[in-house]
Design a protein around this motif. Structure first.
Motif, PDB file in Angstrom:
ATOM      1  N   MET A  93       0.740  -1.314  -0.001  1.00 37.96           N
ATOM      2  CA  MET A  93      -0.064   0.141  -0.021  1.00 37.96           C
ATOM      3  C   MET A  93       0.969   1.283  -0.024  1.00 37.96           C
ATOM      4  SD  MET A  93      -2.716   0.996   2.798  1.00 37.96           S
ATOM      5  CE  MET A  93      -3.843  -0.317   2.363  1.00 37.96           C
ATOM      6  N   SER A  94       0.443   2.201  -0.747  1.00 36.04           N
ATOM      7  CA  SER A  94       1.189   3.482  -0.771  1.00 36.04           C
ATOM      8  C   SER A  94       0.409   4.534  -0.003  1.00 36.04           C
ATOM      9  CB  SER A  94       1.579   3.920  -2.390  1.00 36.04           C
ATOM     10  OG  SER A  94       2.182   5.147  -2.313  1.00 36.04           O
ATOM     11  N   VAL A  95       1.058   5.310   0.696  1.00 34.03           N
ATOM     12  CA  VAL A  95       0.251   6.246   1.474  1.00 34.03           C
ATOM     13  C   VAL A  95       0.679   7.600   1.274  1.00 34.03           C
ATOM     14  CG1 VAL A  95      -0.243   7.184   3.729  1.00 34.03           C
ATOM     15  CG2 VAL A  95      -0.071   4.861   3.403  1.00 34.03           C
ATOM     16  N   MET A  96      -0.136   8.640   0.730  1.00 28.91           N
ATOM     17  CA  MET A  96       0.032   9.926   0.315  1.00 28.91           C
ATOM     18  C   MET A  96       0.123  10.626   1.630  1.00 28.91           C
ATOM     19  SD  MET A  96       0.567   9.648  -2.929  1.00 28.91           S
ATOM     20  CE  MET A  96       0.496  11.324  -3.488  1.00 28.91           C
ATOM     21  N   THR A 149      -2.670  13.840   3.674  1.00 33.36           N
ATOM     22  CA  THR A 149      -3.912  14.215   2.931  1.00 33.36           C
ATOM     23  C   THR A 149      -4.861  13.298   2.655  1.00 33.36           C
ATOM     24  OG1 THR A 149      -2.156  15.870   2.105  1.00 33.36           O
ATOM     25  CG2 THR A 149      -4.237  15.501   0.708  1.00 33.36           C
ATOM     26  N   ARG A 150      -6.171  13.231   2.578  1.00 36.19           N
ATOM     27  CA  ARG A 150      -7.013  12.608   2.128  1.00 36.19           C
ATOM     28  C   ARG A 150      -7.368  12.596   0.719  1.00 36.19           C
ATOM     29  NH1 ARG A 150     -10.995  10.386   6.697  1.00 36.19           N
ATOM     30  NH2 ARG A 150     -12.173   9.806   4.926  1.00 36.19           N
ATOM     31  N   LEU A 151      -7.155  11.667  -0.234  1.00 32.48           N
ATOM     32  CA  LEU A 151      -7.623  11.746  -1.441  1.00 32.48           C
ATOM     33  C   LEU A 151      -8.851  11.183  -1.811  1.00 32.48           C
ATOM     34  CD1 LEU A 151      -4.368   9.987  -2.924  1.00 32.48           C
ATOM     35  CD2 LEU A 151      -4.780  12.394  -2.379  1.00 32.48           C
ATOM     36  N   ASP A 177      -9.918   4.662   2.699  1.00 33.34           N
ATOM     37  CA  ASP A 177     -10.127   5.984   3.542  1.00 33.34           C
ATOM     38  C   ASP A 177      -9.174   7.060   3.132  1.00 33.34           C
ATOM     39  OD1 ASP A 177     -12.090   4.846   4.901  1.00 33.34           O
ATOM     40  OD2 ASP A 177     -10.593   3.499   6.180  1.00 33.34           O
ATOM     41  N   GLY A 178      -9.129   7.431   1.824  1.00 32.12           N
ATOM     42  CA  GLY A 178      -8.376   8.407   1.450  1.00 32.12           C
ATOM     43  C   GLY A 178      -6.755   8.286   1.124  1.00 32.12           C
ATOM     44  N   ARG A 179      -6.524   6.801   1.440  1.00 32.02           N
ATOM     45  CA  ARG A 179      -5.075   6.456   0.922  1.00 32.02           C
ATOM     46  C   ARG A 179      -4.890   5.552  -0.283  1.00 32.02           C
ATOM     47  NH1 ARG A 179      -3.988   3.557   6.445  1.00 32.02           N
ATOM     48  NH2 ARG A 179      -6.161   2.885   5.955  1.00 32.02           N
ATOM     49  N   GLN A 214     -18.174  10.296   0.952  1.00 30.37           N
ATOM     50  CA  GLN A 214     -17.014  11.018   0.927  1.00 30.37           C
ATOM     51  C   GLN A 214     -16.101  10.820  -0.229  1.00 30.37           C
ATOM     52  OE1 GLN A 214     -17.749   9.047   3.499  1.00 30.37           O
ATOM     53  NE2 GLN A 214     -19.115  10.496   4.466  1.00 30.37           N
ATOM     54  N   ARG A 215     -16.333   9.846  -1.210  1.00 30.44           N
ATOM     55  CA  ARG A 215     -15.609   9.374  -2.325  1.00 30.44           C
ATOM     56  C   ARG A 215     -14.035   9.151  -2.008  1.00 30.44           C
ATOM     57  NH1 ARG A 215     -16.345  12.931  -7.069  1.00 30.44           N
ATOM     58  NH2 ARG A 215     -15.590  14.490  -6.088  1.00 30.44           N
TER      59      ARG A 215
END
Length: 219
Positions: free
Chosen positions: A1-4, A14-16, A35-37, A80-81
């Motif tokens: 998993m890659s987390v921004m 930052t939630r993408l 969940d935004g990652r 929330q997409r």
């Protein structure tokens, strides 16, 4: 998993959203959101692609009017997409088709399991798809020696295994529509897979005879 992240460890990552996916590179990898990652999967291997292609074709041949079979559709799982998945194959009602991604539960989601996706497909996506309300979930393991299909159905908010087929066995299900699949013919390179993927013809004839006899028996 890659987390921004923002680059500052003291700040909230930052939630993408699905809008950010439009900026991901077209490099063959699969970019999903948890969940935004970002959750990044490598480009599928040959067996994975073979199974997906054959399954899509077979389901398309069997599907009734009003349903579409989609290869790798994007599905946004929350308002929330920030949660977005791409099943390998999905069965969607025509009226539920949306652009650029669907926000309605498909009738069936299928994942072709690779060595690096076992935990994701058997656990993480299993819970996500159940919470989203997808009625049927199939897990296909493209093992060249013993390929398999596990069929799960949603009951009381959780998936329950209702059937499994290995090798030359045949998965015979009525959901999301009547279809029969022999796992080995999603992979075999000898013979005409289209002729055999639905299992022995004798079984098809027997099933047709049973359906024909039902009104007489009921009478």
């Amino acid at each position: 998993m890659s987390v921004m992240t923002t680059g500052d460890t003291d700040l909230e990552p930052t939630r993408l959203t699905v809008d950010d996916l439009q900026r991901t590179p077209d490099d063959g990898r699969r970019y999903e959101l948890v969940d935004g990652r970002l959750d990044v999967s490598p480009a599928p291997a040959s067996f994975h692609t073979l199974v997906t292609g054959r399954l899509t074709a077979h389901l398309s041949n069997c599907a009734p009017t009003g349903l579409m079979i989609m290869d790798g559709p994007g599905i946004t799982l929350n308002a929330q997409r920030t949660r977005h998945r791409i099943p390998d194959v999905a069965v969607i009602r025509n009226e539920d088709f949306q652009m650029p991604y669907t926000t309605r539960p498909p009738l069936l989601a299928v994942e072709v399991v690779s060595p690096e996706s076992v935990l994701r497909d058997h656990h993480t996506k299993k819970h996500e798809y159940a919470a989203f309300g997808i009625p049927s979930y199939w897990l296909i393991t493209p093992d060249p020696d013993d390929p398999s299909i596990i069929e799960l159905q949603l009951k009381d908010g959780e998936y329950t295994e209702v059937a499994a087929a290995f090798g030359k066995d045949v998965l015979d299900t009525d959901l999301p529509f009547p279809v029969r699949i022999a796992p080995q013919w999603l992979l075999r390179l000898d013979g005409d897979w289209r002729e055999h993927v639905g299992g022995p013809k004798e079984a098809d004839e027997t099933r047709a005879e049973q359906e024909t006899e039902k009104p007489e028996n009921d009478a």
